[in-house]
Design an enzyme around this catalytic site. Structure first.
Site, PDB file in Angstrom:
ATOM      1  N   THR A   1       0.848  -1.192   0.000  1.00  0.00           N
ATOM      2  CA  THR A   1       0.000   0.000   0.000  1.00  0.00           C
ATOM      3  C   THR A   1       0.883   1.242   0.000  1.00  0.00           C
ATOM      4  OG1 THR A   1      -1.635  -1.232   1.274  1.00  0.00           O
ATOM      5  CG2 THR A   1      -1.921   1.143   1.138  1.00  0.00           C
TER       6      THR A   1
ATOM      7  N   GLU B   1      -6.484 -10.610   7.363  1.00  0.00           N
ATOM      8  CA  GLU B   1      -5.433 -11.350   8.061  1.00  0.00           C
ATOM      9  C   GLU B   1      -5.989 -12.697   8.507  1.00  0.00           C
ATOM     10  OE1 GLU B   1      -4.067  -8.858  11.233  1.00  0.00           O
ATOM     11  OE2 GLU B   1      -4.027  -7.120   9.912  1.00  0.00           O
TER      12      GLU B   1
ATOM     13  N   LYS C   1      -7.738   1.633  -3.139  1.00  0.00           N
ATOM     14  CA  LYS C   1      -7.254   0.934  -1.951  1.00  0.00           C
ATOM     15  C   LYS C   1      -7.515   1.744  -0.684  1.00  0.00           C
ATOM     16  CE  LYS C   1      -4.702  -1.715   0.757  1.00  0.00           C
ATOM     17  NZ  LYS C   1      -5.177  -3.009   1.241  1.00  0.00           N
TER      18      LYS C   1
ATOM     19  N   ASN D   1     -10.497   0.935   2.331  1.00  0.00           N
ATOM     20  CA  ASN D   1     -10.183   0.647   3.727  1.00  0.00           C
ATOM     21  C   ASN D   1     -10.687   1.737   4.668  1.00  0.00           C
ATOM     22  OD1 ASN D   1      -9.115  -1.869   3.475  1.00  0.00           O
ATOM     23  ND2 ASN D   1      -6.985  -1.239   3.507  1.00  0.00           N
TER      24      ASN D   1
ATOM     25  N   CYS E   1      -3.683  -2.755   8.188  1.00  0.00           N
ATOM     26  CA  CYS E   1      -4.146  -1.852   7.138  1.00  0.00           C
ATOM     27  C   CYS E   1      -4.905  -0.620   7.610  1.00  0.00           C
ATOM     28  CB  CYS E   1      -5.021  -2.630   6.150  1.00  0.00           C
ATOM     29  SG  CYS E   1      -4.120  -3.917   5.261  1.00  0.00           S
TER      30      CYS E   1
ATOM     31  N   ASP F   1      -3.785   3.161   6.662  1.00  0.00           N
ATOM     32  CA  ASP F   1      -4.443   3.603   5.432  1.00  0.00           C
ATOM     33  C   ASP F   1      -5.325   4.820   5.676  1.00  0.00           C
ATOM     34  OD1 ASP F   1      -3.161   1.435   4.412  1.00  0.00           O
ATOM     35  OD2 ASP F   1      -4.936   0.407   3.670  1.00  0.00           O
TER      36      ASP F   1
END
Length: 390
Positions: free
Chosen positions: A117, A143, A198, A202, A254, A258
């Protein structure tokens, strides 16, 4: 075609196992133990499907410490970590930068696919610097279920900084689709748009977590049944029954980084909602700390049951429980941890490997997610998991 994957975390190892079902793959990592485990058919991370795939002996997969083994690859996939650097207000992309430079020197004809990312505009910037064979493909993995999610993708997105790379991007997208067990839609777009997909995806999921956590905080403060409220809200098909189970806050690989990166990318764009998502997560953790402090006296022993963010995972990086621990420790509480994945200790806090001893020592037990182990001591447990799922 030959593929090389640099980095064997959740993203890299799941991609290595996915693609090596049909194509030869070389997986590169800097940790010798991980390389040895992969070559012996063992998974260095907790993921049921990856473990089964590696132990099957059916993969065309070889792990190595030597990046030079990527010299004859058609595609080199970068899946190295990019942690958020708070001092720079951006992802630390140094590992990705280094791999792009090294691979370009080793293999001048391959296509480099960034799966890490990165900030919005990163690949376009690399193109302008003269790295003209770099494309971006975001991952959407959980995960502990990373290979499963690669086998059953919701969509495959590949972004290019220049239209001349579209055909290479299409080939890569078709490879991912071919190796999956679905018939996913493949979207080819600009690299900056793909990077945006992306981060916005998120951040939306983080917003849902934050929303239902704030709902839970309201219900807790006013003595209401949060479970009933959430169920009633979520039965609206426009809202849906997902990402709605309260927790101590979002965490993991993430969502924390993010959301912060997207907020940083908004530096020149008016916004209120994006930055509020980050702030809401901090507010939720403070609410949990205050709620616990109101239940126990200073000097009490707070037991932390598992550091992992979710069940079926061995990752506790950026786990919300860690900030809760810090806040309680600063407030004068004694902290003791039960976490099999933490080894002999975790930072400055005591780790008790025996669950019964851990429960006996604890005046209250904090659990981000419920577990059958807690049933005998549920009277001591503080948990906001209302639906017994992640």
């Amino acid at each position: 075609m030959k593929f090389c994957v640099v980095g064997t975390g959740y993203v890299g190892l799941s991609l290595s196992t996915l693609i090596s079902r049909k194509y030869p793959v070389t997986a590169v990592d800097v940790i010798e133990k991980k390389v040895e485990m992969i070559n012996s058919g063992q998974s260095p991370i907790v993921d049921k499907e990856i473990s089964e795939a590696l132990s099957s002996g059916k993969l065309d997969l070889h792990a190595t410490l030597n990046l030079n083994e990527c010299a004859d690859a058609d595609y080199v996939i970068i899946a190295t970590p990019t942690n958020y650097d708070t001092s720079a207000n951006s992802f630390d992309t140094s590992s990705v930068d280094s791999v792009i430079k090294s691979v370009t020197a080793i293999n001048s004809s391959c296509v480099i696919v960034v799966k890490s990312t990165v900030p919005i505009g990163y690949v376009r910037g690399k193109y302008d610097e003269g790295f003209t064979r770099v494309i971006f493909s975001p991952e959407f993995l959980r995960e502990g279920r990373a290979l499963y999610d690669n086998l059953h993708p919701s969509r495959i997105i590949v972004g290019t900084p220049d239209r001349s790379l579209d055909s290479k991007a299409e080939i890569f997208g078709k490879v991912l689709a071919e190796c999956s067990e679905e018939d996913p839609q493949i979207l080819i777009m600009g690299s900056t748009e793909a990077e945006s997909v992306k981060l916005f995806s998120n951040t939306y999921l983080a917003m849902r977590v934050a929303y239902f956590n704030e709902l839970d905080s309201f219900a807790e403060r006013h003595g209401l049944d949060a479970r009933s409220i959430i169920k009633g809200v979520s039965l609206d098909p426009r809202i849906g029954d997902y990402y709605n189970n309260p927790s101590f806050g979002y965490g993991g690989y993430c969502l924390p980084k993010d959301t912060k990166q997207l907020c940083a990318n908004y530096w020149d764009t008016p916004n209120s909602l994006i930055k509020a998502i980050v702030e809401s997560n901090d507010i939720r953790k403070r609410f949990i700390i205050d709620d616990i402090r109101n239940r126990i006296s200073k000097g009490s022993t707070v037991g932390i049951f598992r550091l992992t963010m979710k069940s079926g995972s061995d990752n506790f990086r950026e786990a919300s429980i860690i900030d809760v621990m810090k806040g309680l420790s600063d407030a004068g509480m004694n902290i003791i941890v039960y976490e099999p994945a933490a080894g002999n200790g975790f930072r400055d806090w005591e780790v008790e490997p025996d669950f019964e001893a851990f429960a006996e020592k604890s005046d209250i037990i904090l659990a981000n997610r419920m577990d059958p182990m807690l049933k005998p001591v549920e009277g001591k447990v503080y948990c906001r998991d209302l639906f017994s799922r992640d």
